[in-house]
Design a protein around this motif. Structure first.
Motif, PDB file in Angstrom:
ATOM      1  N   THR A  83      40.980 -16.071 -16.312  1.00  0.00           N
ATOM      2  CA  THR A  83      40.894 -17.166 -17.282  1.00  0.00           C
ATOM      3  C   THR A  83      39.513 -17.804 -17.239  1.00  0.00           C
ATOM      4  O   THR A  83      38.917 -18.102 -18.281  1.00  0.00           O
ATOM      5  CB  THR A  83      41.995 -18.207 -17.008  1.00  0.00           C
ATOM      6  N   ALA A  84      38.973 -17.996 -16.039  1.00  0.00           N
ATOM      7  CA  ALA A  84      37.619 -18.550 -15.904  1.00  0.00           C
ATOM      8  C   ALA A  84      36.588 -17.607 -16.529  1.00  0.00           C
ATOM      9  O   ALA A  84      35.626 -18.062 -17.155  1.00  0.00           O
ATOM     10  CB  ALA A  84      37.294 -18.805 -14.434  1.00  0.00           C
ATOM     11  N   ALA A  85      36.795 -16.307 -16.392  1.00  0.00           N
ATOM     12  CA  ALA A  85      35.875 -15.339 -17.001  1.00  0.00           C
ATOM     13  C   ALA A  85      35.900 -15.460 -18.526  1.00  0.00           C
ATOM     14  O   ALA A  85      34.848 -15.384 -19.180  1.00  0.00           O
ATOM     15  CB  ALA A  85      36.236 -13.923 -16.566  1.00  0.00           C
ATOM     16  N   LEU A  86      37.098 -15.659 -19.110  1.00  0.00           N
ATOM     17  CA  LEU A  86      37.192 -15.897 -20.557  1.00  0.00           C
ATOM     18  C   LEU A  86      36.404 -17.143 -20.946  1.00  0.00           C
ATOM     19  O   LEU A  86      35.673 -17.148 -21.938  1.00  0.00           O
ATOM     20  CB  LEU A  86      38.652 -16.096 -20.975  1.00  0.00           C
ATOM     21  N   LEU A  87      36.577 -18.188 -20.161  1.00  0.00           N
ATOM     22  CA  LEU A  87      35.878 -19.449 -20.413  1.00  0.00           C
ATOM     23  C   LEU A  87      34.370 -19.251 -20.306  1.00  0.00           C
ATOM     24  O   LEU A  87      33.608 -19.745 -21.146  1.00  0.00           O
ATOM     25  CB  LEU A  87      36.365 -20.477 -19.397  1.00  0.00           C
ATOM     26  N   ASN A  88      33.924 -18.520 -19.303  1.00  0.00           N
ATOM     27  CA  ASN A  88      32.496 -18.255 -19.127  1.00  0.00           C
ATOM     28  C   ASN A  88      31.923 -17.491 -20.322  1.00  0.00           C
ATOM     29  O   ASN A  88      30.825 -17.784 -20.790  1.00  0.00           O
ATOM     30  CB  ASN A  88      32.252 -17.482 -17.833  1.00  0.00           C
ATOM     31  N   ARG A  89      32.689 -16.507 -20.836  1.00  0.00           N
ATOM     32  CA  ARG A  89      32.226 -15.742 -22.007  1.00  0.00           C
ATOM     33  C   ARG A  89      32.130 -16.634 -23.246  1.00  0.00           C
ATOM     34  O   ARG A  89      31.178 -16.541 -24.010  1.00  0.00           O
ATOM     35  CB  ARG A  89      33.149 -14.549 -22.272  1.00  0.00           C
ATOM     36  N   ARG A  90      33.143 -17.483 -23.421  1.00  0.00           N
ATOM     37  CA  ARG A  90      33.125 -18.384 -24.583  1.00  0.00           C
ATOM     38  C   ARG A  90      31.936 -19.342 -24.505  1.00  0.00           C
ATOM     39  O   ARG A  90      31.309 -19.638 -25.516  1.00  0.00           O
ATOM     40  CB  ARG A  90      34.438 -19.143 -24.693  1.00  0.00           C
ATOM     41  N   ALA A  91      31.630 -19.819 -23.303  1.00  0.00           N
ATOM     42  CA  ALA A  91      30.477 -20.712 -23.131  1.00  0.00           C
ATOM     43  C   ALA A  91      29.181 -19.966 -23.430  1.00  0.00           C
ATOM     44  O   ALA A  91      28.292 -20.494 -24.103  1.00  0.00           O
ATOM     45  CB  ALA A  91      30.457 -21.284 -21.718  1.00  0.00           C
ATOM     46  N   ALA A  92      29.062 -18.747 -22.940  1.00  0.00           N
ATOM     47  CA  ALA A  92      27.854 -17.950 -23.176  1.00  0.00           C
ATOM     48  C   ALA A  92      27.667 -17.655 -24.656  1.00  0.00           C
ATOM     49  O   ALA A  92      26.533 -17.569 -25.137  1.00  0.00           O
ATOM     50  CB  ALA A  92      27.924 -16.643 -22.381  1.00  0.00           C
ATOM     51  N   ASP A  93      28.769 -17.530 -25.404  1.00  0.00           N
ATOM     52  CA  ASP A  93      28.704 -17.269 -26.844  1.00  0.00           C
ATOM     53  C   ASP A  93      28.467 -18.539 -27.655  1.00  0.00           C
ATOM     54  O   ASP A  93      28.399 -18.485 -28.884  1.00  0.00           O
ATOM     55  CB  ASP A  93      30.002 -16.610 -27.322  1.00  0.00           C
ATOM     56  N   GLY A  94      28.375 -19.689 -26.982  1.00  0.00           N
ATOM     57  CA  GLY A  94      28.134 -20.955 -27.669  1.00  0.00           C
ATOM     58  C   GLY A  94      29.354 -21.471 -28.422  1.00  0.00           C
ATOM     59  O   GLY A  94      29.222 -22.209 -29.400  1.00  0.00           O
ATOM     60  N   ASP A  95      30.535 -21.100 -27.967  1.00  0.00           N
ATOM     61  CA  ASP A  95      31.775 -21.462 -28.643  1.00  0.00           C
ATOM     62  C   ASP A  95      32.129 -22.941 -28.524  1.00  0.00           C
ATOM     63  O   ASP A  95      32.874 -23.460 -29.345  1.00  0.00           O
ATOM     64  CB  ASP A  95      32.922 -20.607 -28.086  1.00  0.00           C
ATOM     65  N   PHE A  96      31.602 -23.622 -27.523  1.00  0.00           N
ATOM     66  CA  PHE A  96      31.915 -25.043 -27.354  1.00  0.00           C
ATOM     67  C   PHE A  96      30.757 -25.767 -26.684  1.00  0.00           C
ATOM     68  O   PHE A  96      29.990 -25.171 -25.941  1.00  0.00           O
ATOM     69  CB  PHE A  96      33.207 -25.233 -26.531  1.00  0.00           C
TER      70      PHE A  96
END
Length: 146
Positions: A83-96
């Motif tokens: 779940t943290a890896a998903l969050l890290n990817r979303r952050a790297a993609d500028g999702d939030f």
């Protein structure tokens, strides 16, 4: 609690997660479900079939038994890591730009260990509650009171 407009909210435990987005305002949040996932976990006694091992003392004939591995806990830690890896990817993609994480204390600790710097810089709140079994409207009301 004041949840900023467009903030991402992660509600998680060791077996489920939900990503919500505040489409409302700080004064009147309106949470919308964006994504969710689940991995049911079997109890340790089903996952582990062998008896715990034992060791012999280096001197004498004494034996000591080892503690059984808690596969259920390990599975929850692994899921929190994913779940943290998903969050890290979303952050790297500028999702939030802003993030609120809601999870029980053990899951929060495991997530926190695995956040990258991008996630840490966007984290505005962590709430130690288990809300994964609640409906989105209930989560919205609970967080509004927090």
């Amino acid at each position: 609690m004041n949840i900023p407009h467009k903030a991402l909210i992660l509600v998680a435990d060791g077996q489920r997660y939900a990503f919500l987005r505040n489409e409302g305002t700080i004064a009147e949040p309106r949470l919308v479900l964006e994504d969710q996932g689940e991995r049911p976990s079997q109890p340790t006694h089903i996952q582990g079939t062998d008896e715990p091992g034992s060791t012999f003392a280096s001197v004498g004939a004494r034996r000591s038994s080892m503690e059984q591995t808690d596969f259920h806990r390990l599975d929850k830690e692994q899921f929190a890591g994913e779940t943290a890896a998903l969050l890290n990817r979303r952050a790297a993609d500028g999702d939030f730009d802003r993030l609120v994480v809601v999870a029980p204390p053990q899951t929060l600790a495991e997530l926190r260990r695995r956040y990258d710097k991008t996630v840490t810089g966007r984290l505005v709140a962590e709430i130690d509650k288990d809300l994964t079994n609640h409906k989105v409207d209930d989560i919205e009301a609970i967080l509004g009171r927090a």
